[in-house]
Design a protein around this motif. Structure first.
Motif, short mmCIF file in Angstrom:
data_model
loop_
_atom_site.label_atom_id
_atom_site.label_comp_id
_atom_site.label_asym_id
_atom_site.label_seq_id
_atom_site.Cartn_x
_atom_site.Cartn_y
_atom_site.Cartn_z
N ILE C 67 0.81 -1.21 0.00
CA ILE C 67 0.00 0.00 0.00
C ILE C 67 0.85 1.26 0.00
CG2 ILE C 67 -2.13 -0.92 0.94
CD1 ILE C 67 -1.40 -0.16 3.62
N GLU C 69 3.31 1.53 -1.86
CA GLU C 69 3.88 1.54 -3.22
C GLU C 69 5.39 1.60 -3.18
OE1 GLU C 69 2.04 4.40 -5.77
OE2 GLU C 69 0.05 3.89 -5.02
N ARG C 168 -3.03 -4.30 -3.88
CA ARG C 168 -3.10 -3.09 -3.06
C ARG C 168 -4.38 -3.07 -2.24
NH1 ARG C 168 -1.47 2.06 -6.28
NH2 ARG C 168 -3.70 2.35 -6.05
N ALA C 172 -4.61 -3.34 1.86
CA ALA C 172 -5.21 -2.34 2.74
C ALA C 172 -6.17 -3.00 3.72
CB ALA C 172 -5.96 -1.30 1.90
N VAL C 176 -5.52 -2.98 7.89
CA VAL C 176 -6.49 -2.43 8.83
C VAL C 176 -6.97 -3.52 9.77
CG1 VAL C 176 -8.78 -1.44 9.04
CG2 VAL C 176 -7.25 -0.62 7.28
N ALA C 179 -4.40 -4.44 12.44
CA ALA C 179 -4.32 -3.48 13.54
C ALA C 179 -5.39 -3.77 14.59
CB ALA C 179 -4.45 -2.07 13.01
#
Lengths: 169, 456, 391
Positions: C67, C69, C168, C172, C176, C179
């Motif tokens: 993510i 890049e 990508r 993501a 998330v 976490a």
């Protein structure tokens, strides 16, 4: 009385090639002046790694030790007061200020050393060889005496440099 | 260094080095536009309002504020933390993005760092003025005195003094050392004798020598390495002002990294607010591209989400802990007399940044500008909610009270806005807002007429 | 000559089997010899969590760089992918631990007849059924995301850019979810051991610990692969960046450690300080060893530029950090499960970890052998080969 020959390039790729050639022909380069740091120039010019990191470390160590020691002295000897039941030698409390002083001393020691070693600073008198260095010109400065000047000029021409000028001082 | 062709260019318009110089120096030349004059007039008036409010505070005392025994800190500390938080983005961009080799930082770091310095000055104003007896303000400094007193190194408030001083000085040094080569550019392009002399002095004799550049890079890198933990430590120490206490809603171990994330979050929002206007007004859209705005928005999602997770964690652990005071603190925030502030905070901080998951929104300049303002409003309310709701109702119900700001406190806050924008407007006239030399150094690899560069 | 695909040779395989066997013997000794059930349960929990976390960091490494890049890590990222293959394995072993009698040994809140007033308040969250619901959601999602990220990475070997974009998006989602899930998992599997205690920072503190340990093992794996003749394109630049991560994550861990400690120490509230009191009273040496291994040594040893550019420094420091975060987990788990009097670090603890290490490497090498070592059609592949850290 020092004399210089200056010559410039309009592109950093040409500059690198040129400097390599000039050095390989044994011509001593006094300095190379560029509008921004050119990667790879350090090694092509044979520059040694800066020791400013050592200064930073030393500054930081001094900051850390003196900060911690000072707090210890204040709390255990000079003005010992019971704050909220904390021990007089309260190590966890001392950490924030110690850390800040470490960073402060490291930064300032290094930056001051940076100015001193480069001989720049408020009111410094330096030679500006070409006002377009800070714009888009990459200058090579060769120091020489009269006897070698023709040789130097031809090498510079071969290395593709433009605007070869002789400058006296 | 090889750059993959699928990457978006960082500098548009097929620029040459001399065009870069010209474009970035253009805002400093000639007379400023009418908008600049209007802007600085408004910010000047705001600053005057602040000057009046300062006079009221110093001459008539803290009684001109809305504070009382229960709520001893309100707008003063909220504003302090808000401004310090905003300052963190500049250091993040300069230092942390440098360590992560993010080349897109080169067109935004100069103005972001300037913003940081101004924000720290605005922040520092509040603890100074909230002392009341300003003439004795030097008491906070550890110096040998006839009273045989030393400062309390055990106190987070004192740690703040060291943290903010260090942060300001190191940021100043970092900003200025980076600025020196660009001042050299301004000096060399100056035609006017006085202008040349002034910038000549400020440039410290910079020659562009490769040796100097080499050391300059080393210094920048090490300063970045020092500034990165420094910026974390500053807002951590600010959070310690609250977390080292025993107050419900204040004493919680998550505060340090949560405050730091929140600071970067609000700071990037302010950078966006400033730069979206600046890039348009100063015709710098080829340098501060949509790409840059998008990257900053991604950091906003990241830090905003971290803040959101922190809210959820605090909420859960308040319940989990079984501590009734902590539980009440959170119920009171959401449903008590300051609930309106709480819900503004939640909407602005949790919901709005999540909009940036949508590519259309995060690549829209207008949407970004609006969201950036909401983020800053939300982050102001976050500090307000933390400070005031925890104080106004803590352990002893007989002490519960309410707080309302007075005209004087509002004036001080508006005054700092005046200071902030006045200094920023001056900055864009006096110094190049984009780091000219740094942009040139990535032009070849990341500009839109990319060649495959090959050194050595 | 750079070998393109990994093959587990029989020597290595035998060593790994020996390690696993040694682990099983230590487990048997633990159960039927001296240590006893509590130490066995604590040790199994430690190892399962430790190695699942390291696997998660492998996947995190791949996804977070996707993510961002970032390009430099492309030619080494298959190692991270391989590490993540342990996630399903570890999750199953953890489930077995819980189901086969681990729960009552590990968590006092499972003893529903003996709950005091405070634990009764927490019953809505700390009850066995809800615990398992969370367990399955968390580990289930980990396994599903791992599967799809790995699949997409292999599909990227076709060179079709649509997989690059899909990667990508998946990354993501994973980042998330990671976490949120590691925070909740740390509350369930670690913090609830000391069920009367709480700390809002705990989840992030555990996360920082796993980051450092994960990178340490990444470095060790890369070193071993190079020794075996693979990954010859890995140069000082890649190693330097991994070294920077090890340095940075170690400092970050120390920062969170001191945040948690200083705040609890400063406010001095008994229901919070009891956590550190027990640790400093019964495990005083470990308390300081933890700091020395995880912060002092990596901070001093990895400060200079050159130290991060050579395996000669990085590998020993990685080993130390790996041991250090083991110690960290040990003193998160053991005081609450075993208690100060009966705790110890002996054949059981050390042998079991050696066994798990063997299993982890076996799973990792197996996963490595299933795909080309380098994703050559990745759009950032060339960037990864021709780059300099510049400083």
């Amino acid at each position: 009385m020092s004399k210089y020959i200056t010559a410039y390039y309009s592109d950093e790729v040409d500059l690198l090639k040129g400097v390599k050639l000039i050095r390989s022909k044994g011509l001593e380069i006094a300095d190379v002046l560029t509008p921004f740091p050119v990667h790879g120039l350090d090694s092509v010019m044979g520059m040694k790694r800066s020791r400013l990191s050592v200064v930073a470390f030393a500054g930081g160590a001094i900051g850390a030790i003196s900060g911690f020691a000072f707090q210890t002295w204040v709390f255990t000897s000079a003005y010992p007061i019971n704050f909220g039941g904390k021990p007089l030698f309260s190590v966890p409390s001392f950490i924030p200020v110690t850390f800040e002083l470490t960073v402060l001393f490291a930064a300032f020691a290094m930056v001051i050393a940076f100015f001193i070693t480069n001989k720049i600073g408020p009111g410094a008198k330096t030679v500006i060889h070409d006002e377009r260095i800070t714009d888009d010109r990459f200058l090579v400065v060769v120091k020489m005496d009269e006897t070698k000047s023709d040789n130097a000029l031809s090498i510079l021409k071969e290395a593709g440099a433009q605007g070869i000028t002789l400058k006296g001082e | 260094m090889y750059v993959s062709p699928i990457r978006e260019p960082l500098i548009r318009g097929g620029k040459t080095y001399s065009q870069v110089t010209k474009d970035i120096m253009a805002p400093m030349a000639g007379k400023p536009s009418i908008y600049w004059y209007i802007g600085i007039t408004i910010s000047g008036i705001a600053a005057l309002f602040g000057a009046w409010a300062s006079y009221m505070t110093v001459y008539h005392g803290i009684g001109t504020w809305g504070l009382n025994k229960t709520i001893g800190w309100a707008w003063d500390i909220t504003n302090f933390v808000w401004w310090v938080g905003i300052g963190h983005a500049g250091t993040f961009i300069s230092a942390i993005l440098l360590l992560f080799r993010q080349k897109w930082r080169t067109s935004i770091n100069r103005s972001a760092e300037a913003m940081t310095l101004i924000a720290i000055a605005c922040a520092g104003f509040f603890p100074t003025i909230h002392m009341g007896r300003l003439l004795l303000g030097f008491f906070i400094l550890p110096y040998p005195n006839t009273r045989e007193l030393w400062v309390n190194f055990n106190s987070p408030l004192l740690w703040d003094v060291f943290a903010l001083t260090t942060y300001f000085l190191v940021s100043l040094v970092f900003w200025y050392v980076g600025l020196i080569p660009d001042i050299g550019t301004v000096r060399d392009k100056a035609k006017n004798k006085i202008r040349k002399a002034i910038y000549g002095f400020l440039s410290f004799g910079w020659t562009g020598s490769a040796r100097h550049w080499s050391r300059h890079e080393t210094v920048s890198l090490i300063l970045a390495g020092l500034a990165a933990p420094l910026v974390l430590s500053v807002h951590t120490i600010v959070s310690f002002d609250f977390a080292t206490s025993v107050i419900p809603g204040w004493h919680t171990t998550i505060f340090p990294p949560y405050f730091v994330s929140g600071a970067v979050f609000s700071g990037f929002a302010m950078v966006l607010t400033l730069l979206i206007v600046t890039r348009k007004a100063l015709n710098l859209e080829d340098y501060i591209t949509i790409n840059h705005i998008e990257s900053m928005n991604k950091i906003i999602i990241l830090t905003g989400s971290i803040v959101g997770i922190a809210y959820l964690t605090e909420f859960f652990v308040a319940w989990y802990s079984g501590v009734e005071y902590e539980q009440y603190a959170f119920m009171n925030r959401a449903f008590g007399p300051y609930a309106w502030a709480y819900w503004i905070m939640m909407t602005c901080n949790v919901i709005t940044p999540q909009l940036f998951w949508f590519k259309k929104i995060r690549t829209s300049v207008v949407a970004t500008f609006i969201i950036s303002i909401f983020v800053n409003i939300g982050m102001w309310f976050e500090r307000f909610v933390i400070v005031v709701t925890s104080l106004h109702r803590d352990y002893l119900p007989s002490s519960w009270a309410m707080y309302k700001p007075t005209f004087v406190e509002v004036g001080l806050y508006i005054g700092t806005f005046g200071l902030f924008f006045t200094l920023f407007l001056l900055f864009i006239r006096v110094f190049p807002v984009i780091a000219i030399a740094e942009v040139k150094s990535v032009l070849k690899s990341s500009g839109d007429n990319k060649n495959d560069t090959h050194h050595e | 000559m750079d070998k393109q695909k990994f093959q587990l040779n029989s020597n290595t395989r035998n060593i790994l089997f020996a390690m696993i066997g040694f682990g099983l013997l230590s487990l048997a000794y633990g159960m039927f010899g001296g240590p006893g059930a509590k130490r066995v349960a604590a040790s199994l929990l430690l190892n399962n969590i430790y190695f699942i976390h390291i696997g998660l960091v492998g996947l995190f490494f791949v996804t977070v760089h996707a993510i961002a890049e970032s390009g430099w890590q492309t030619s080494i990222q298959r190692v991270g992918e391989a590490m993540s293959a342990f996630i399903p394995v570890g999750s199953v072993l953890l489930l077995l631990l819980f189901v086969l009698g681990g729960m009552p040994l590990l968590f006092e809140w499972t003893h529903t007849e003996h709950l005091d007033a405070l634990l009764l308040k927490k019953v809505a969250y700390l009850n066995v059924p809800f615990f398992y619901v969370r367990f399955f959601i968390i580990t289930g999602a980990w396994v599903i995301l791992w599967y799809f990220v790995r699949k997409t990475s292999l599909q990227m070997d076709t060179g079709d850019l649509k997989y690059f974009h899909r990667m990508r998006t998946l990354s993501a989602i994973f980042v998330v979810f990671l976490a949120l899930s590691t925070v909740v998992a740390s509350w369930d599997w670690l913090m609830s051991i000391d069920a009367h205690w709480f700390s809002t920072l705990y989840g992030w503190y555990v996360f920082s610990s796993m980051l450092a340990a994960g990178i340490a093992l990444y470095i060790i794996l890369l070193f071993l692969l190079k020794q075996m003749g693979y990954m010859q394109h890995v140069n000082v630049e890649h190693i330097h960046d991994l070294g920077k991560y090890l340095f940075g994550f170690s400092i970050f861990w120390a920062y969170l450690w001191i945040s948690q400690y200083l705040l609890i120490w400063y406010a001095n509230i008994p229901e919070e300080t009891v956590y550190f009191y027990v640790r400093q009273k019964y495990f005083p040496n470990l308390f300081y060893v933890n700091l020395i291994l995880n912060f002092v040594i990596p901070f001093l040893a990895l400060m200079t530029r050159n130290s991060k550019r050579t395996f000669a420094v990085l590998v020993p420091v990685s080993v130390i950090v790996f041991i250090g975060h083991w110690v960290d987990l040990y003193q998160m788990i053991t005081p609450g499960v075993v208690g100060g009097e009966e705790a110890g670090i002996g054949l059981l603890e050390i042998g079991l970890t050696i066994g798990y290490l063997g299993l982890f490497f076996l799973v990792t090498f197996f996963s490595l052998s299933k795909a080309p070592l380098v994703p050559e059609k990745h759009p950032f592949h060339k960037e990864s080969l021709e780059y300099h850290t510049n400083y």
